[in-house]
Design a protein around this motif. Structure first.
Motif, PDB file in Angstrom:
ATOM      1  N   GLY A   1      -7.740  -8.556  -7.927  1.00 47.76           N
ATOM      2  CA  GLY A   1      -7.950  -9.952  -8.264  1.00 47.76           C
ATOM      3  C   GLY A   1      -9.273 -10.504  -7.802  1.00 47.76           C
ATOM      4  N   LEU A   2      -9.693 -10.159  -6.583  1.00 46.83           N
ATOM      5  CA  LEU A   2     -10.906 -10.743  -6.008  1.00 46.83           C
ATOM      6  C   LEU A   2     -12.135  -9.852  -6.181  1.00 46.83           C
ATOM      7  N   PHE A   3     -11.945  -8.548  -6.091  1.00 47.50           N
ATOM      8  CA  PHE A   3     -13.071  -7.607  -6.161  1.00 47.50           C
ATOM      9  C   PHE A   3     -12.736  -6.497  -7.166  1.00 47.50           C
ATOM     10  N   PRO A   4     -12.703  -6.821  -8.451  1.00 48.83           N
ATOM     11  CA  PRO A   4     -12.210  -5.868  -9.446  1.00 48.83           C
ATOM     12  C   PRO A   4     -12.974  -4.555  -9.481  1.00 48.83           C
ATOM     13  N   ARG A   5     -14.257  -4.584  -9.223  1.00 47.74           N
ATOM     14  CA  ARG A   5     -15.026  -3.346  -9.250  1.00 47.74           C
ATOM     15  C   ARG A   5     -14.695  -2.450  -8.063  1.00 47.74           C
ATOM     16  N   SER A   6     -14.112  -3.027  -7.025  1.00 43.24           N
ATOM     17  CA  SER A   6     -13.720  -2.243  -5.848  1.00 43.24           C
ATOM     18  C   SER A   6     -12.228  -1.936  -5.831  1.00 43.24           C
ATOM     19  N   ALA A   7     -11.524  -2.267  -6.912  1.00 41.94           N
ATOM     20  CA  ALA A   7     -10.078  -2.060  -6.936  1.00 41.94           C
ATOM     21  C   ALA A   7      -9.672  -0.612  -6.672  1.00 41.94           C
ATOM     22  N   PRO A   8     -10.404   0.411  -7.198  1.00 42.45           N
ATOM     23  CA  PRO A   8     -10.006   1.801  -6.888  1.00 42.45           C
ATOM     24  C   PRO A   8     -10.040   2.141  -5.406  1.00 42.45           C
ATOM     25  N   ALA A   9     -10.689   1.300  -4.590  1.00 44.52           N
ATOM     26  CA  ALA A   9     -10.678   1.549  -3.149  1.00 44.52           C
ATOM     27  C   ALA A   9      -9.274   1.473  -2.579  1.00 44.52           C
ATOM     28  N   ALA A  10      -8.328   0.914  -3.338  1.00 45.78           N
ATOM     29  CA  ALA A  10      -6.932   0.901  -2.885  1.00 45.78           C
ATOM     30  C   ALA A  10      -6.403   2.311  -2.685  1.00 45.78           C
ATOM     31  N   TRP A  11      -6.947   3.271  -3.455  1.00 41.90           N
ATOM     32  CA  TRP A  11      -6.548   4.665  -3.240  1.00 41.90           C
ATOM     33  C   TRP A  11      -6.976   5.143  -1.852  1.00 41.90           C
ATOM     34  N   GLY A  12      -8.150   4.687  -1.405  1.00 44.24           N
ATOM     35  CA  GLY A  12      -8.589   5.055  -0.063  1.00 44.24           C
ATOM     36  C   GLY A  12      -7.677   4.488   1.005  1.00 44.24           C
ATOM     37  N   VAL A  13      -7.209   3.252   0.803  1.00 44.81           N
ATOM     38  CA  VAL A  13      -6.267   2.648   1.742  1.00 44.81           C
ATOM     39  C   VAL A  13      -4.961   3.452   1.775  1.00 44.81           C
ATOM     40  N   ALA A  14      -4.451   3.787   0.587  1.00 44.26           N
ATOM     41  CA  ALA A  14      -3.211   4.563   0.523  1.00 44.26           C
ATOM     42  C   ALA A  14      -3.383   5.923   1.184  1.00 44.26           C
ATOM     43  N   ALA A  15      -4.550   6.556   0.973  1.00 44.19           N
ATOM     44  CA  ALA A  15      -4.804   7.860   1.597  1.00 44.19           C
ATOM     45  C   ALA A  15      -4.862   7.739   3.117  1.00 44.19           C
ATOM     46  N   ALA A  16      -5.494   6.675   3.619  1.00 40.77           N
ATOM     47  CA  ALA A  16      -5.576   6.475   5.066  1.00 40.77           C
ATOM     48  C   ALA A  16      -4.191   6.248   5.674  1.00 40.77           C
ATOM     49  N   VAL A  17      -3.369   5.443   5.000  1.00 34.91           N
ATOM     50  CA  VAL A  17      -2.004   5.205   5.478  1.00 34.91           C
ATOM     51  C   VAL A  17      -1.210   6.506   5.472  1.00 34.91           C
ATOM     52  N   LEU A  18      -1.371   7.302   4.423  1.00 37.53           N
ATOM     53  CA  LEU A  18      -0.678   8.586   4.341  1.00 37.53           C
ATOM     54  C   LEU A  18      -1.122   9.515   5.459  1.00 37.53           C
ATOM     55  N   LEU A  19      -2.419   9.533   5.729  1.00 39.11           N
ATOM     56  CA  LEU A  19      -2.952  10.392   6.780  1.00 39.11           C
ATOM     57  C   LEU A  19      -2.416   9.985   8.143  1.00 39.11           C
ATOM     58  N   ILE A  20      -2.416   8.692   8.429  1.00 41.21           N
ATOM     59  CA  ILE A  20      -1.926   8.217   9.734  1.00 41.21           C
ATOM     60  C   ILE A  20      -0.449   8.556   9.906  1.00 41.21           C
ATOM     61  N   GLY A  21       0.340   8.314   8.865  1.00 43.59           N
ATOM     62  CA  GLY A  21       1.766   8.572   8.982  1.00 43.59           C
ATOM     63  C   GLY A  21       2.128  10.025   8.977  1.00 43.59           C
ATOM     64  N   TRP A  22       1.320  10.862   8.300  1.00 43.96           N
ATOM     65  CA  TRP A  22       1.658  12.269   8.146  1.00 43.96           C
ATOM     66  C   TRP A  22       1.316  13.074   9.395  1.00 43.96           C
ATOM     67  N   ILE A  23       0.065  12.952   9.853  1.00 44.98           N
ATOM     68  CA  ILE A  23      -0.350  13.807  10.965  1.00 44.98           C
ATOM     69  C   ILE A  23      -0.622  13.030  12.245  1.00 44.98           C
ATOM     70  N   GLY A  24      -0.564  11.691  12.182  1.00 43.84           N
ATOM     71  CA  GLY A  24      -0.803  10.900  13.384  1.00 43.84           C
ATOM     72  C   GLY A  24       0.146  11.224  14.525  1.00 43.84           C
ATOM     73  N   PRO A  25       1.477  11.257  14.287  1.00 41.94           N
ATOM     74  CA  PRO A  25       2.398  11.592  15.383  1.00 41.94           C
ATOM     75  C   PRO A  25       2.173  12.994  15.941  1.00 41.94           C
ATOM     76  N   ALA A  26       1.842  13.955  15.063  1.00 47.43           N
ATOM     77  CA  ALA A  26       1.630  15.327  15.537  1.00 47.43           C
ATOM     78  C   ALA A  26       0.375  15.425  16.392  1.00 47.43           C
ATOM     79  N   LEU A  27      -0.660  14.616  16.083  1.00 49.07           N
ATOM     80  CA  LEU A  27      -1.886  14.613  16.875  1.00 49.07           C
ATOM     81  C   LEU A  27      -1.782  13.723  18.101  1.00 49.07           C
ATOM     82  N   ASP A  28      -0.636  13.049  18.245  1.00 51.88           N
ATOM     83  CA  ASP A  28      -0.405  12.144  19.377  1.00 51.88           C
ATOM     84  C   ASP A  28      -1.482  11.056  19.426  1.00 51.88           C
ATOM     85  N   LEU A  29      -1.763  10.467  18.256  1.00 55.74           N
ATOM     86  CA  LEU A  29      -2.747   9.397  18.206  1.00 55.74           C
ATOM     87  C   LEU A  29      -2.247   8.183  18.978  1.00 55.74           C
ATOM     88  N   PRO A  30      -3.150   7.386  19.544  1.00 58.55           N
ATOM     89  CA  PRO A  30      -2.720   6.216  20.323  1.00 58.55           C
ATOM     90  C   PRO A  30      -2.020   5.195  19.434  1.00 58.55           C
TER      91      PRO A  30
END
Length: 527
Positions: A448-477
């Motif tokens: 809605g606000l930054f249409p040309r940057s809308a595909p960056a939502a995939w980067g957000v989803a990837a970051a969330v997936l990364l934190i949830g997938w391997i974050g506990p195994a790496l014992d992240l703070p």
């Protein structure tokens, strides 16, 4: 005198540079996520199975557990390198395949569907240059992945690291050429991605079915799947280098077929005829049109989550045996799924993983708005008696309502697979929806606000997936884990329900959606 092949490839170099420039975010994010998942695994496994006796016991348990073999694959050796290839090999191959199909379809059928390919073809560009540049862009992504994996795992054994890196790149290129064929057969990028994803899903199912029946990957069903070829390459376990020529032959054959098809059709045309749409009365509302456009994705995700839930549920009772007396494994499982017992912790961790995957569905569904707008298809719809908010509401209802549907089906599958009362599991699945909605709401805000940057939502989803997938195994703070909305949700089904974080996340999601819709209402359409 020029050869006959040269004119058909004219302009390939320029198109490759253009493709890599357009994918300057997509390729680094997806390849980096995949490489980090692989390279983080040796230290994690070393903490879980630090002694030779513990690793030998793991091999014994996996040989006796067909459900876990179906999910992950067989183990061929007890070294850290071999365990890394076992634990993440299949899933890294899946991620490489998804990355490749996205790249190829984006630079072939997507370009034709938007009309840009016709404009490009009017210049000094050969008819096969677009397909070649798409495959070369996928080749660059897979080469970088292979180099990162080979260099990062060289300490575990140079030969094994090279085998795993080359195997992942080979899987990626095989499905890149599969996507190239699908792009010639279908008339829309959506169908091309769906067809290639269906082939990838069939490959996973064949491998899982074969591995559930044998302990050494020798089943005929396993050999029918490229993912089965990857595991039978056996990195770090007396590598079978003769498997790589199978990949090379398959890639060459599929590429030849794709080039042959590309040379026999006009730009914008396809070999599979598009079916006529339903009578106009059935598409008389914005919601009906949105459902027509997204129903295939909803049905596909629904079937996948239901089947995945059944598989995970059937594995729950074996989780306690697999963890055994390994305190480190128990701590990681409890960090992901709660401290109410190994079985409930396993179910909670699997529900959390499904929630992370559901966020990918939400982003894809929301960004369908972006695709409709940038392709120019939204403009004639909005030129009629349809307002922007009404048009967007149809797609958002499917995005956010579809999230509830697929999580409920996942819970039903878990209950059926585990054979326990469905109520607590369904409740645990619905709790994950709050986190998914926040990720989806952020995608709406970007569109809605930054249409040309809308595909960056995939980067957000990837970051969330990364934190949830391997974050506990790496014992992240905790400060890092709390960057994900899923880190604030209660650990169910065994833990206590906490309404405050759930309602807070729902409120944040509503605010993000409201902000995105306000921006959409006030700005110009993007083309």
């Amino acid at each position: 005198m020029t050869t006959t092949a040269s004119p058909s490839l004219a302009g390939t170099g320029t198109l490759v540079r253009f493709a890599l420039r357009r994918d300057r975010v997509l390729i680094p994010v997806w390849v980096g996520l995949n490489a980090l998942m692989v390279l983080s695994m040796p230290n994690t496994l070393k903490g879980l199975y630090g002694t030779a006796a513990e690793r030998a016991d793991l091999l014994r348990q996996m040989s006796a557990n067909s459900s876990f073999r179906a999910l992950i694959g067989p183990v061929f050796d007890d070294s850290l390198g071999a365990l890394t290839a076992w634990r993440v090999g299949v899933y890294a191959g899946l991620l490489a395949a998804v990355t490749s199909l996205l790249i190829v379809v984006r630079h072939t059928r997507d370009e034709e569907e938007s009309g840009r390919q016709e404009l490009i073809a009017s210049g000094a560009v050969g008819r096969r240059a677009s397909l070649t540049s798409a495959l070369l862009a996928a080749g660059v992504a897979n080469t970088v992945l292979a180099a990162l994996v080979t260099a990062g795992l060289a300490g575990q054994g140079a030969a094994g690291a090279a085998a795993l890196g080359l195997g992942l790149a080979a899987v990626g290129m095989l499905f890149a050429t599969t996507a190239a064929i699908a792009a010639q057969l279908t008339e829309s990028a959506r169908l091309a991605r769906g067809l290639t994803s269906a082939v990838l899903g069939a490959a996973f199912v064949l491998r899982a079915a074969g591995d559930s029946t044998t302990t050494d990957g020798s089943s005929a069903l396993t050999w029918l799947s490229p993912l089965g070829w990857l595991e039978n390459l056996r990195p770090f376990a007396d590598e079978r280098w003769w498997v790589l020529p199978l990949f090379a032959a398959a890639v060459a054959a599929q590429a030849a077929l794709a080039y042959g098809l590309a040379g026999r059709r006009d730009v914008g045309m396809s070999f599979l005829a598009t079916r006529p749409g339903p009578p106009s009365g059935r598409l008389g509302t914005a919601g009906a049109l949105a459902w027509r456009l997204q129903r295939g994705a909803v049905l596909g995700w629904s079937a996948g989550f239901l089947l995945t839930g059944v598989v995970y549920g059937s594995m729950a009772d074996g989780a306690a045996e697999l963890v055994g007396d390994n305190e480190r494994a128990r701590e990681i499982l409890e960090r992901m799924g709660g401290r109410s017992g190994v079985t409930d912790a396993f179910l909670g961790s699997m529900i959390g993983m499904l929630g992370l995957l559901a966020a990918l569905y939400a982003v894809a569904s929301v960004l369908r708005l972006h695709g409709e707008e940038t392709s120019g298809r939204a403009e004639p719809v909005l030129a009629g008696a349809v307002g922007r908010l009404r048009w967007a509401a149809g797609h958002l209802l499917i995005a956010f309502g579809g999230t509830v549907l697929i999580m409920l089906l996942a819970g039903l599958g878990l209950a059926l697979g585990h054979g326990r009362q469905a109520g607590p599991i369904l409740g645990a699945c619905l709790v994950q929806v709050a986190g998914v909605w926040v990720v989806g709401g952020l995608a709406v805000l970007l569109h809605g606000l930054f249409p040309r940057s809308a595909p960056a939502a995939w980067g957000v989803a990837a970051a969330v997936l990364l934190i949830g997938w391997i974050g506990p195994a790496l014992d992240l703070p905790p400060t890092v884990l709390d960057l994900s909305p899923f880190g604030h949700l209660p650990k169910l089904p065994g833990g206590d329900m906490e309404w405050a974080p759930v309602l807070t996340l729902v409120g944040i999601a509503a605010a993000l959606v409201a902000g995105g819709l306000a921006g959409l209402r006030r700005r110009d359409l993007t083309t």
